[in-house]
Design an enzyme around this catalytic site. Structure first.
Site, PDB file in Angstrom:
ATOM      1  N   HIS A 464       0.834  -1.202   0.000  1.00  0.00           N
ATOM      2  CA  HIS A 464       0.000   0.000   0.000  1.00  0.00           C
ATOM      3  C   HIS A 464       0.872   1.256   0.000  1.00  0.00           C
ATOM      4  CE1 HIS A 464      -3.594   2.422   1.261  1.00  0.00           C
ATOM      5  NE2 HIS A 464      -2.642   3.191   1.771  1.00  0.00           N
ATOM      6  N   GLU A 465       1.799   1.339   0.935  1.00  0.00           N
ATOM      7  CA  GLU A 465       2.631   2.532   1.026  1.00  0.00           C
ATOM      8  C   GLU A 465       3.535   2.663  -0.196  1.00  0.00           C
ATOM      9  OE1 GLU A 465       1.911   4.763   3.056  1.00  0.00           O
ATOM     10  OE2 GLU A 465       0.574   3.529   4.293  1.00  0.00           O
ATOM     11  N   HIS A 468       1.729   4.473  -2.888  1.00  0.00           N
ATOM     12  CA  HIS A 468       1.857   5.924  -2.737  1.00  0.00           C
ATOM     13  C   HIS A 468       3.213   6.395  -3.268  1.00  0.00           C
ATOM     14  CE1 HIS A 468      -1.771   6.864  -0.589  1.00  0.00           C
ATOM     15  NE2 HIS A 468      -1.484   6.117   0.467  1.00  0.00           N
ATOM     16  N   HIS A 471       3.402   6.961  -6.919  1.00  0.00           N
ATOM     17  CA  HIS A 471       2.757   8.203  -7.347  1.00  0.00           C
ATOM     18  C   HIS A 471       3.790   9.335  -7.407  1.00  0.00           C
ATOM     19  CE1 HIS A 471      -1.572  10.076  -7.085  1.00  0.00           C
ATOM     20  NE2 HIS A 471      -0.960  10.406  -8.194  1.00  0.00           N
TER      21      HIS A 471
END
Length: 673
Positions: A464-465, A468, A471
């Site tokens: 999940h991290e 990010h 991105h």
């Protein structure tokens, strides 16, 4: 004494020289950087030339470089290694930074210049990203209250300053309570715990200087303890400590802070002409209004609660069969859910965990990013802010893309949770610069020489991290203020939650889920059972999350409650909260909402983004597989590289051709009728 923060960092990747930065450097550096930024802004406001895009809007974008440099270094350590000295600095910095922001947006001459450029925007022949910068700059001034005058403007300044102080205090109170509690375990208390929990408890005890093993409030330790400990009395003590953070009385109690924050937010919104803080906050989000958020959450709540109630009946029956009478309590749920998972799916967390070694999961995330986007990762030796942190240079076809820093292990000076941030972000103006991006987690640290083993939930957090981080790594925009995750709050979780789906791809785990001792791949039967059990207990998980999101929404959608705990109880009673499930984040430790404005009236964002991530992953499936090259190129072009260069709905529609409905989410959670 030369202050290394006062000059541009002449270091590889522009990384702060943490090996030369001392805590004593931060305060004078901040004062100097604030003075420099104020001078730059005043020069823009006092420019005798007529306002235009370059001398006003673009000039504002370029101001404050020294301040960004100082704060990038400071906030890297403030959350991840918050020593008492750094906490004191943060308490001192918060009102000063709030005052700086108030001075910026309250500068009448500057506001008049921005407004003048905005009013002639249709005559300026700006390209897409220049027009977007003008739009965001004007919007930022309006939403900050630049148009307010007199007493209203003065009161807005007071509110912002006080909110900054309260947010810092809330965070530091929570950190103090988490660091100050432990449950000392005797050797007898360890009976029935799997080896990995015992090892984690012993490592936590050694780090705390305790005479033996301990349970702390680190999620990666307390959750498995609640799952596996056969001692109901100890589970209750641990659960009550975990869920009462910030509500224990004394100087670190956060309940009065929460009440004051909610009152100030309401006053702020009404000064700006909005019915409530939620109406103001959601104005620029994809959701747009509290009603749309509430509709989504309730559409998911009803099937989730029904599933949770059915699960509660099954778990109660298991508990009674063991001779434990009475109701299923919150400290019982995870324990009996784990037993049920083992019985129904033949999944043993203790047997599973050696296959989820941290090092291999890092490799899995890197390999997945390589297959999708052509990225390569090379670990580099760099001066970082803590010995646990590591760094990798990210390249593509030999071109530097980013520096990726990861700090994985829990410690007493690190706030709880997991997050992604940047020390500096990507931009192509006024010069090309690639990001230094940081992932911070709180995994249980192993004993020296032992491998770090993750739960499946931990592995999902890592993915999940890292979503990010992608991105930021793939960001390719002109202006830093719209780079990477500078997007609508209910859009920002799309890349992270989409990347979680890649962990569920069998070929990823077949290659990287290898035993920590033997190196053997995870047996196919175990892998299949683990993936089949991915939606196990999803009723519980959805209920604890949606309850928190609804409480957050109702706190902000009407009059601020004088007693937030009473309002929390009213909301939970109104939706029929199952008694054996607690909120994921109760008010006194709801840092997402009260540590700052980021997720206030916005905790729903994970669910809103999940509607999109479920639909986006279906785009890969429809194209033939999770690594389809064309879909990956479109995802990078329209979303990951674009940052906030356009409104979120436009970006998603360019990627998918339409906006999604909730059906894919319900199917993904196993809650579809």
């Amino acid at each position: 004494m030369t202050n290394p923060l006062l000059a541009p960092f002449d270091t590889p990747y522009g990384l702060p020289p943490f090996d030369r930065i001392e805590d004593a450097h931060f305060a004078p550096a901040l004062e100097a950087a604030l003075a420099e930024a104020r001078a730059e802004i005043e020069a823009i406001a006092a420019d005798p030339a007529p306002p235009d895009f370059a001398n006003t809007v673009q000039a504002l974008e370029g101001a404050g470089g020294a301040l960004d440099r100082v704060l990038g270094a400071f906030f890297a350590v403030a959350g991840a290694d918050a020593t008492p000295a750094r906490q004191a600095l943060q308490r001192d910095f918060s009102p000063k930074l709030a005052e700086f922001a108030s001075d910026l947006y309250g500068n009448r001459a500057l506001w008049e210049r921005v407004r003048a450029v905005w009013e002639v925007r249709d005559t300026l022949d700006l390209d897409g990203q220049d027009a977007r910068l003008l739009e965001l700059t004007h919007r930022g001034f309006v939403r900050a209250g630049a148009a307010l005058e007199g007493a209203a403007a003065r009161r807005m300044r007071e509110i912002k300053s006080r909110l900054a102080v309260l947010g810092t205090q809330f965070t530091q109170n929570l950190l103090a309570e988490e660091a100050g509690w432990r449950l000392d375990l005797s050797e007898a208390d360890l009976e029935g715990l799997p080896a990995f929990v015992v090892a984690a408890a012993r490592a936590a005890g050694a780090e705390a200087g305790a005479p033996g093993p301990v349970v702390t409030l680190s999620r990666s330790l307390i959750v498995p303890f609640l799952q596996f400990s056969p001692r109901r009395d100890l589970r209750e003590r641990a659960w009550r400590a975990w869920t009462s953070r910030g509500a224990n009385g004394g100087e670190t109690d956060n309940r009065a802070i929460a009440a004051e924050v909610l009152a100030l937010r309401q006053e702020r919104a009404r000064l700006l002409g909005h019915a409530s803080f939620a109406h103001w906050k959601l104005e620029t989000e994809m959701a747009g209004s509290p009603d749309r958020v509430r509709d989504l959450l309730m559409e998911v709540w009803e099937p989730a609660r029904a599933q949770a109630e059915a699960d509660a009946a099954a778990l109660t029956a298991m508990m009674h069969a063991e001779g434990v009478n009475g109701d299923l309590e919150p400290w019982d749920w995870r324990h009996y859910a784990e037993k049920r998972r083992q019985a129904e799916h033949e999944i043993d967390e203790a047997a599973l965990k050696p296959y989820l070694r941290l090092e291999r999961m890092i490799e899995a995330a890197f390999d997945t990013a390589g297959r999708l986007f052509g990225l390569e990762f090379r670990e580099v030796d760099a001066p970082l802010y803590h010995p646990d942190a590591r760094a990798w240079e990210v390249t593509r076809d030999g071109r530097h893309m980013a520096l990726f820093v990861a700090d994985h292990f829990a410690r007493a000076t690190k706030r709880s949770g997991a997050w992604c941030s940047t020390i500096h972000g990507q931009r192509n103006w006024p010069e090309a610069r690639r990001a230094v991006v940081v992932n911070v987690c709180n995994f249980a640290k192993p004993s020296p020489g032992a491998p770090a083993l993750l739960s499946y939930d931990d592995a999902r957090t890592l993915f999940h991290e890292f979503g990010h981080a992608l991105h930021h790594i793939l960001s390719d925009v002109r202006y830093g203020s719209m780079a990477g995750t500078s997007v609508a709050r209910d859009f920002v979780e799309l890349p992270s939650q989409l990347f979680e789906h890649l962990l569920e791809v069998p070929e990823v785990l077949e290659r990287f889920a290898t035993h920590a001792e033997t190196g053997a791949p995870m047996p196919r039967e175990m892998l299949e059972k683990m993936l089949e059990a991915a939606n196990f207990d999803t009723g519980f998980q959805t209920v604890e999350y949606v309850a928190s999101a609804l409480v957050d929404l109702e706190f902000h959608a009407g009059d601020a409650p004088a007693d937030p705990m009473a309002r929390q109880a009213d909301v939970l009673g109104g939706i029929g909260m199952p008694r054996a499930i607690g909120m994921r984040h109760a008010t006194p430790h709801f840092a997402h909402v009260f540590a700052g404005d980021g997720y206030s009236a916005g905790y729903y964002s994970y669910m809103w983004s999940e509607v999109m991530d479920a639909d986006a992953f279906e785009a890969f499936r429809e194209a033939g597989g999770p690594f389809d090259a064309e879909v990956a190129r479109r995802l990078e072009r329209e979303i990951l590289s674009a940052g906030g260069a356009a409104e979120a709905e436009a970006l998603y529609t360019r990627f998918r051709g339409r906006m999604p409905g909730v059906a894919a989410l319900l199917r993904g959670r196993g809650l579809a009728a």
